[in-house]
Design an enzyme around this catalytic site. Structure first.
Site, PDB file in Angstrom:
ATOM      1  CG  ASP A  38     -18.898 -58.336  20.241  1.00  8.84           C
ATOM      2  OD1 ASP A  38     -18.603 -59.608  19.740  1.00  8.84           O
ATOM      3  OD2 ASP A  38     -18.842 -56.938  20.642  1.00  8.84           O
ATOM      4  CG  HIS A  78     -19.601 -53.360  17.523  1.00 11.51           C
ATOM      5  ND1 HIS A  78     -18.490 -54.106  18.121  1.00 11.51           N
ATOM      6  CD2 HIS A  78     -18.302 -52.255  16.073  1.00 11.51           C
ATOM      7  CE1 HIS A  78     -17.115 -53.707  17.754  1.00 11.51           C
ATOM      8  NE2 HIS A  78     -17.931 -52.871  16.748  1.00 11.51           N
ATOM      9  CD  GLN A  89     -15.678 -56.541  20.139  1.00  9.45           C
ATOM     10  OE1 GLN A  89     -16.469 -56.484  18.927  1.00  9.45           O
ATOM     11  NE2 GLN A  89     -15.915 -56.248  21.373  1.00  9.45           N
ATOM     12  CG  ASN A 111     -11.192 -68.762  36.673  1.00 12.69           C
ATOM     13  OD1 ASN A 111     -11.549 -67.697  36.317  1.00 12.69           O
ATOM     14  ND2 ASN A 111     -11.673 -69.001  37.882  1.00 12.69           N
ATOM     15  CG  ASP A 149     -23.950 -54.407  23.439  1.00 17.29           C
ATOM     16  OD1 ASP A 149     -22.703 -54.255  24.161  1.00 17.29           O
ATOM     17  OD2 ASP A 149     -24.443 -54.766  22.142  1.00 17.29           O
ATOM     18  CE  LYS A 150     -22.728 -52.026  20.665  1.00 18.91           C
ATOM     19  NZ  LYS A 150     -22.380 -53.236  20.966  1.00 18.91           N
ATOM     20  CE1 TYR A 182     -13.578 -49.783  24.035  1.00 22.52           C
ATOM     21  CE2 TYR A 182     -13.384 -49.836  21.068  1.00 22.52           C
ATOM     22  CZ  TYR A 182     -14.117 -49.595  22.608  1.00 22.52           C
ATOM     23  OH  TYR A 182     -15.948 -50.063  22.264  1.00 22.52           O
ATOM     24  CE  LYS A 199     -17.210 -48.145  27.581  1.00 21.20           C
ATOM     25  NZ  LYS A 199     -15.996 -47.703  27.997  1.00 21.20           N
ATOM     26  CG  ASP A 200     -15.217 -52.576  30.013  1.00 25.81           C
ATOM     27  OD1 ASP A 200     -14.175 -53.709  29.442  1.00 25.81           O
ATOM     28  OD2 ASP A 200     -15.021 -51.731  30.153  1.00 25.81           O
ATOM     29  CG  ASP A 201     -20.535 -54.562  26.258  1.00 24.79           C
ATOM     30  OD1 ASP A 201     -20.720 -53.336  26.287  1.00 24.79           O
ATOM     31  OD2 ASP A 201     -20.117 -54.949  25.009  1.00 24.79           O
ATOM     32  NE  ARG A 239     -15.899 -44.458  16.150  1.00 23.80           N
ATOM     33  CZ  ARG A 239     -15.552 -45.045  14.853  1.00 23.80           C
ATOM     34  NH1 ARG A 239     -14.386 -46.282  15.238  1.00 23.80           N
ATOM     35  NH2 ARG A 239     -16.065 -44.424  13.529  1.00 23.80           N
TER      36      ARG A 239
HETATM   37  P1  13P Z   1     -18.657 -53.741  22.046  1.00 22.15           P
HETATM   38  O1  13P Z   1     -17.975 -53.516  23.043  1.00 22.15           O
HETATM   39  O2  13P Z   1     -20.802 -54.523  22.048  1.00 22.15           O
HETATM   40  O3  13P Z   1     -18.054 -54.680  20.423  1.00 22.15           O
HETATM   41  O4  13P Z   1     -19.270 -52.330  21.014  1.00 22.15           O
HETATM   42  C1  13P Z   1     -17.836 -51.590  20.683  1.00 22.15           C
HETATM   43  C2  13P Z   1     -17.930 -50.395  19.859  1.00 22.15           C
HETATM   44  O5  13P Z   1     -17.175 -49.756  19.845  1.00 22.15           O
HETATM   45  C3  13P Z   1     -19.126 -49.703  19.668  1.00 22.15           C
HETATM   46  O6  13P Z   1     -18.932 -48.914  19.181  1.00 22.15           O
HETATM   47 MG    MG Z   2     -18.431 -55.645  19.093  1.00 23.00          MG
HETATM   48 MG    MG Z   3     -21.012 -55.529  22.773  1.00 21.81          MG
END
Ligand code: 13P
Ligand code: MG
Ligand code: MG
Ligand code: 13P
Length: 367
Positions: free
Chosen positions: A11, A18, A93, A103, A130-131, A230, A233-235, A267
Site C-alpha cells: 500500500d 484507504h 504507507q 530483500n 485487503d483490510k 500499527y 493491516k497486513d493485507d 482501523r
Molecule cells: P490498510 O491497511 O488497507 O491501509 O487499512 C488501514 C485502515 O486503518 C483502514 O481503516
Molecule cells: Mg491504506
Molecule cells: Mg490495504
C-alpha cells in the site's frame, strides 16, 4: 522449464482514504516494472485490491532474488513519489525502511513466491486480500486442501490420494521464521488445532504428497512486528497452483463462498466477513468489509496469459449479497464484544494508552 512466480504487494497511497490507488500511481508502478521486463523479469501483471498494489512477476532468479525484490521496491518508491505529488492518503504507507537492503521481506511489502518446474499446462490462482491479515487464508486453504466436503478431488482423483503437507508459521515469534510441518489427512486435527487461531498460526505453504511439488504459498508478514506500531493491516497475498495434482480451480475457490469472519475491517481492529470481489475493486463500508480477489492465469515458458477474473461471475454476486448481510449484522453491535478484536490484537496505540491511564484510576475497595 524452471520459472519463479513472485508477487510483491504494498500500500503506497490511496485516493479518498484507504479506498484504492490512483490511476496515475498505478501507471507509474507499471511503467517502472515494464522498463525492466525482458531484462530482470520475463513477464508481469500489475493490479490492485482495495488500496494494495500487487506486482505479479515471472522470472528465472529463484525465490528471494535481490534483483527482483529491488525492482519491486524501486517501483513502489517511484509510485510513492507519484502518491506524494498527488497528495494521496498514506503515501508510502507500507515502505517501512528508508533504503532497500537485499530483500523486501521485513521491510513492509508482502511477498509470496514459488519456484516451479512448469507443467505442460500451468494454471494458478493469485489471491490478494485487503483490510485483513494473513490468517484470513487459513480456513479456505484447510478446506480446499484437506476436506473432501470442499475438494471432491480428494476422493475422486488419484492425483491427490496421498493428501498434502501443510507448513504453518507461528507469526507471534519475531526472532525468525518458526515453522511446523504437518500432513493431511493423518494430522488433520493437529492442523485444525493450529489454524483455528488466525492471529497466531498462519499457513505459509502447502506441498503435494503425491509429487512433492509446491502447491501454495502465502505471505505471512505482520507489519506491526516490523514497525513496532500499527501502520496498516497486513493485507495478504497467496499463490495456488491448480488442477492435476492440486485442487481444481473451482475447488480452491469454493471455500470463499462462506464469507467467514476475519480480523481487519475499520482501523484493522474489528471482525468482518471476507467478501470475494472482482479485480481492481475498491473499499467502502466501514473501511471494508475485508475483501479478497482471485485472478486465474496460465504461465508457459515464463510468459503469462491475461488474467481470468475468478470472482467475476453471477454466482459470486449472490455470495456478495449474503456477505453484505453478515457485515451489516456484525456492525450493528458496534464496539461490543466480538465485533471488535481483543485487546491483544488492537492495532491502534490510542486505546492502549487510554486503557493504561484508566488502569491507574482503578481502586480496590476496602483497602
Ligand atoms: P490498510 O491497511 O488497507 O491501509 O487499512 C488501514 C485502515 O486503518 C483502514 O481503516
Ligand atoms: Mg491504506
Ligand atoms: Mg490495504
Ligand atoms: P484435473 O484436470 O485437474 O484432473 O481436473 C478435472 C476438472 O476439470 C475438475 O474440475
Amino acid at each position: 522449464m524452471k520459472t519463479t512466480v513472485s508477487i510483491i504487494k504494498a500500500d503506497i497511497g490511496s485516493v479518498g482514504g484507504h479506498i484504492c490507488p490512483s490511476q496515475r500511481l498505478l501507471e507509474c508502478v507499471k511503467s517502472h516494472v515494464a522498463s525492466q521486463c525482458g531484462r530482470i523479469i520475463n513477464d508481469f501483471f500489475v493490479s490492485h485490491t482495495g488500496d494494495d498494489v500487487a506486482i505479479l512477476m515471472t522470472h528465472t532468479h529463484g525465490v528471494g532474488s535481490d534483483e527482483v525484490h529491488k525492482l519491486a521496491w524501486d517501483a513502489f518508491v517511484a509510485g510513492t513519489e507519484c502518491a506524494k505529488e498527488q497528495g494521496l492518503y498514506g503515501a508510502g504507507q507500507d515502505l517501512l525502511k528508508d533504503s532497500f537492503s537485499g530483500n523486501v521481506k521485513g521491510m513492509g511489502p508482502a511477498v509470496a513466491e514459488m519456484e516451479i518446474e512448469e507443467r505442460p499446462n500451468e494454471p494458478f490462482l493469485f489471491f490478494a486480500a485487503d483490510k485483513t491479515d494473513p490468517g484470513a487464508y487459513n480456513l479456505p486453504v484447510y478446506l480446499a486442501f484437506a476436506d473432501p466436503m470442499y475438494n471432491s478431488g480428494l476422493i475422486l482423483s488419484p492425483n491427490m490420494a496421498k493428501g498434502f503437507k501443510f507448513c504453518i508459521m507461528d507469526v507471534a515469534y519475531t526472532e525468525g521464521d518458526r515453522l511446523i510441518e504437518l500432513n493431511a489427512p493423518e494430522e488433520m486435527y493437529d492442523i485444525a488445532a493450529l489454524l483455528r487461531d488466525n492471529e497466531r498460526f498462519v499457513v505459509e505453504s502447502v506441498y503435494s504428497r503425491e509429487t512433492g511439488e509446491i502447491a501454495a504459498v502465502a505471505s505471512t508478514t505482520r507489519l506491526h512486528n516490523i514497525a513496532g506500531k500499527y501502520t496498516g493491516k497486513d493485507d495478504p497475498v497467496m499463490l495456488v497452483r491448480v488442477q492435476g495434482a492440486f485442487p481444481a480451480t473451482g475447488e480452491m475457490l469454493h471455500p470463499f463462498n462462506i464469507g467467514h469472519y476475519v480480523a481487519g475491517f475499520m482501523r484493522g481492529s474489528h471482525t468482518g466477513p471476507l467478501m470475494p470481489v472482482k479485480m481492481n475493486s475498491t473499499i467502502s463500508f466501514f473501511d471494508g468489509p475485508p475483501v479478497v480477489s482471485a485472478l486465474a492465469f496460465c504461465v508457459h515458458n515464463g510468459k503469462l496469459t491475461e488474467p481470468a477474473d475468478a470472482f467475476d461471475h453471477p454466482y459470486w454476486e449472490y455470495v456478495r449479497a449474503q456477505v453484505s448481510r453478515k457485515a451489516t449484522e456484525i456492525r450493528q453491535q458496534g464496539f461490543s464484544g466480538l465485533a471488535m478484536l481483543p485487546y491483544s490484537e488492537l492495532e491502534y496505540g490510542g486505546i492502549v494508552q487510554k486503557l493504561g491511564k484508566l488502569d491507574k484510576k482503578f481502586v480496590v475497595k476496602g483497602k
